[in-house]
Write a protein that holds these residues in place. Structure first.
Motif, PDB file in Angstrom:
ATOM      1  N   CYS A  95     -37.496 -15.987 -16.113  1.00 52.08           N
ATOM      2  CA  CYS A  95     -36.146 -16.492 -16.354  1.00 52.08           C
ATOM      3  C   CYS A  95     -36.223 -17.945 -16.778  1.00 52.08           C
ATOM      4  O   CYS A  95     -36.521 -18.828 -15.983  1.00 52.08           O
ATOM      5  N   CYS A 109     -33.667 -20.277 -14.907  1.00 49.33           N
ATOM      6  CA  CYS A 109     -34.100 -20.724 -13.581  1.00 49.33           C
ATOM      7  C   CYS A 109     -35.158 -21.813 -13.714  1.00 49.33           C
ATOM      8  O   CYS A 109     -35.135 -22.804 -12.989  1.00 49.33           O
ATOM      9  N   CYS A 132     -31.316 -12.957 -10.320  1.00 53.28           N
ATOM     10  CA  CYS A 132     -30.811 -14.297 -10.004  1.00 53.28           C
ATOM     11  C   CYS A 132     -29.396 -14.506 -10.525  1.00 53.28           C
ATOM     12  O   CYS A 132     -28.792 -15.544 -10.275  1.00 53.28           O
ATOM     13  N   HIS A 144     -28.709 -14.564 -13.770  1.00 54.58           N
ATOM     14  CA  HIS A 144     -28.830 -14.923 -15.179  1.00 54.58           C
ATOM     15  C   HIS A 144     -29.066 -13.669 -16.017  1.00 54.58           C
ATOM     16  O   HIS A 144     -29.267 -12.582 -15.481  1.00 54.58           O
ATOM     17  N   ARG A 161     -37.997 -13.015 -12.388  1.00 55.71           N
ATOM     18  CA  ARG A 161     -36.858 -12.353 -11.746  1.00 55.71           C
ATOM     19  C   ARG A 161     -36.874 -10.885 -12.096  1.00 55.71           C
ATOM     20  O   ARG A 161     -37.211 -10.502 -13.213  1.00 55.71           O
TER      21      ARG A 161
HETATM   22 ZN   LIG Z   1     -32.375 -17.127 -13.457  1.00 60.78          ZN
END
Ligand SMILES: [Zn+2]
Length: 74
Positions: A60, A63, A26, A28, A7
């Motif tokens: 990430c 994710c 994303c 996060h 990401r």
């Molecule tokens: Zn993420």
């Protein structure tokens, strides 16, 4: 086997104890601590360094754990 999900870093902020955290595209977040000799990220300590790492892709883990954008089974 978890598939790494990369990401883009879209920003940075400090957490409650003053460690730097990257904001990912994303939604996060991921810690980007400068904690030598274990983790060496001297760039995170300066405004200029952080600017250079905007757009940099980090894996990430959240994710990956959630299975976002991994290949469908079957
Ligand atoms: Zn993420």
């Amino acid at each position: 086997m978890p598939v790494p999900v990369k990401r883009k870093t879209i920003g940075f902020h400090k957490d409650e104890v003053g460690d730097w955290v990257a904001d990912l595209s994303c939604g996060h977040t991921q810690h980007v601590r400068h904690n030598p000799p274990l983790v060496s990220r001297p760039w995170v300590l300066t405004e200029e360094g952080r600017q250079r790492f905007l757009g940099y892709e980090l894996v990430c883990k959240k994710c990956a754990e959630e299975g976002v954008e991994t290949e469908e089974q079957g």
